[in-house]
Design a protein around this motif. Structure first.
Motif, mmCIF file in Angstrom:
data_model
loop_
_atom_site.group_PDB
_atom_site.id
_atom_site.type_symbol
_atom_site.label_atom_id
_atom_site.label_comp_id
_atom_site.label_asym_id
_atom_site.label_seq_id
_atom_site.Cartn_x
_atom_site.Cartn_y
_atom_site.Cartn_z
ATOM 1 N N ILE A 443 -43.908 -21.416 -28.011
ATOM 2 C CA ILE A 443 -44.089 -22.869 -27.939
ATOM 3 C C ILE A 443 -43.758 -23.449 -29.309
ATOM 4 O O ILE A 443 -44.320 -23.035 -30.318
ATOM 5 N N GLN A 445 -43.621 -27.161 -31.151
ATOM 6 C CA GLN A 445 -43.965 -28.576 -30.998
ATOM 7 C C GLN A 445 -44.353 -29.166 -32.344
ATOM 8 O O GLN A 445 -44.615 -28.438 -33.296
ATOM 9 N N ILE A 451 -50.778 -29.368 -26.146
ATOM 10 C CA ILE A 451 -50.158 -28.102 -25.755
ATOM 11 C C ILE A 451 -50.505 -27.775 -24.309
ATOM 12 O O ILE A 451 -51.672 -27.879 -23.893
ATOM 13 N N PRO A 454 -49.145 -21.537 -21.489
ATOM 14 C CA PRO A 454 -48.103 -20.895 -20.680
ATOM 15 C C PRO A 454 -48.705 -20.197 -19.457
ATOM 16 O O PRO A 454 -49.915 -19.974 -19.374
#
Length: 476
Positions: A443, A445, A451, A454
């Motif tokens: 991830i 960002q 967030i 997953p």
């Protein structure tokens, strides 16, 4: 196999200059990334020149298979050279594991093995490599004459932060006095926290020996005694060390000790009361005024720590007061300061009739400091601006009546100016090690953004129990 365009192109660059590098590959080749004194794959790449630099643009033949190198490290980090987004087949890469404080590197896991550090690998496929770290371990050396020490737990080595309880047991005809070496106390049992290799001695004396009390007093500071016992056998040598509180300084011993020595060694031969005396630190003010004068209230050669002093600037005929520089800034007049160190202060005056300009500074997600910081600036004043980013942000550039990314930045005020410091959110990543389960994408960002966890990885014959540490709600 390519070329690099440099903008601006010069033989030498001043400290802080910005230079943009653009890599252009020859036919049949592609740009891979930078190595040498810069790393990464950004193209064009803007650098700030602050030293002599050697930079290499790396090109590879088109069509060469490229692979991703995923690196994971908990309780430490991994530096990679060269540092590219992906690597051509056969690229040689050096990995260096760097542990966080109180940890040490133990081994590589995943698509690399062993404990060699740095480690050289050859990239021939997509690879996931983890650096494994463990808490540092320390030895505890215990010495006891005329008695014994038991340690709980009793181990050859202890992890950083381990608590160990020591119990001293005297032999017949002796009594326990206290601990010395890397600890100083009289408690028995004594619990210590192991944060380094330690040598600890249990001190025993014959039973029936005359013992004396040492009373230590300190106002505005503290006294440490080595060894530090509840009472002392006659003839014991003790080292006393004084530490003053902030703003104070040690002046002398009084009571059953005299003088100014620090540390001070004494011999205990009777009950003793010793006091450490302190006084407030004193500082001087060095005040400079050209084309004017500064009155100081109160006016003294030295000032005690924390004393408030009022400065009033008075300009000569034909001049006006502009502001303060040196160890204070601003344009307030009179101006009250709190003296906490030696200070050099300059009162700045300029001729009447000189054009004055305002400097307006804007910063969102950060701040700007100006030196000197005046309400208005005479034409031609040199001002240094420093941009400071808030947590999770990074300074990118100046906008408005100046430009570039040099930080700090020196400007000359010759007109009213509006200057803005621009900050952007830092971008961070979270990588996942599924321990042999299905692959989980990294991830990437911006700081503070929400967030989405997953999907759970799948591993045959196993049930997924969660991530450690847990996936945060927002990018930390």
């Amino acid at each position: 196999n390519g070329d690099v365009l440099v903008d601006p192109d010069a033989d030498e660059y001043e400290h802080g200059s910005e230079v943009t590098l653009t890599a252009e590959a020859e036919d049949g080749y592609v740009f891979v990334g930078w190595s040498g004194d810069v790393t990464g794959s950004a193209n064009p790449l803007t650098i700030t020149v602050e030293r002599d630099m050697e930079i290499i643009a790396v090109f590879e033949e088109e069509g060469v298979e490229r692979y991703v190198l995923e690196l994971n490290a908990e309780n430490g980090s991994i530096t990679v050279d060269p540092n590219f987004n992906d690597y051509a087949y056969g690229t040689v890469v050096e990995l260096t594991a760097e542990p966080n404080e109180v940890y040490e590197f133990t081994q590589w896991r995943g698509d690399a093995e062993g404990d060699e550090n740095p480690l050289t690998i050859t990239v021939e496929r997509n690879m996931v490599i983890e650096a494994e770290f463990s808490l540092k371990r320390y030895e505890l050396t215990l010495t006891a004459e005329n008695g014994d020490i038991t340690a709980d737990p009793d181990l050859e080595e202890y992890e950083h932060g381990s608590e160990v309880t020591l119990t001293a047991e005297a032999a017949d005809g002796y009594v326990f006095v206290g601990w010395s070496g890397d600890t100083s106390d009289s408690k028995n049992p004594l619990t210590i926290t192991v944060e380094r290799d330690m040598d600890i001695v249990a001190v025993f004396d014959e039973a029936g020996v005359e013992r004396y009390v040492l009373e230590l007093n300190a106002e505005n500071g503290s006294i440490k005694a080595y060894p530090d016992y509840i009472d002392y056998p006659s003839g014991t040598k003790v080292l006393l060390i004084v530490e003053a509180d902030t703003g104070f300084e040690f002046t002398q011993w009084s009571g059953d000790a005299e003088g100014e020595d620090n540390p001070l060694e004494i011999t205990v031969e009777r009950d003793m009361v010793i006091e450490a005396e302190f006084s407030l630190k004193r500082y001087s003010l060095d005040i400079t005024a050209e084309n004017g004068d500064v009155s100081v209230a109160p006016d003294a050669d030295e000032y005690e720590h924390g004393r408030d002093v009022t400065l009033t600037a008075e300009a000569e005929d034909g001049y006006v007061f502009v502001g303060w520089s040196g160890d204070v800034t601003g344009s307030a007049n009179p101006f009250t300061i709190t003296v906490e160190r030696d200070m050099e202060i300059i009162a700045v005056f300029e001729e009447e009739g000189v054009e004055y300009y305002t400097l307006t500074l804007d910063a969102e997600n950060g701040s700007i400091t100006a030196n000197p910081a005046f309400d208005e600036y005479p034409s031609g004043t040199e001002v240094t601006l420093r941009a400071e980013a808030d947590t999770g942000y990074e300074f990118t550039r100046w906008r408005g009546d100046t430009s570039g990314s040099a930080n700090p930045l020196t400007i000359i005020v010759e007109d009213d100016m509006d200057i803005e410091a621009e900050f952007t959110q830092g971008t961070f990543f979270i990588a996942f090690d599924s321990d042999g389960g299905s692959e989980v994408d990294t991830i990437t960002q911006q700081y503070g953004t929400e967030i989405t966890a997953p999907d759970d990885p799948i591993k045959e014959g196993h049930t997924f129990d969660g991530w450690y540490p847990a996936v945060p709600d927002s990018m930390p």
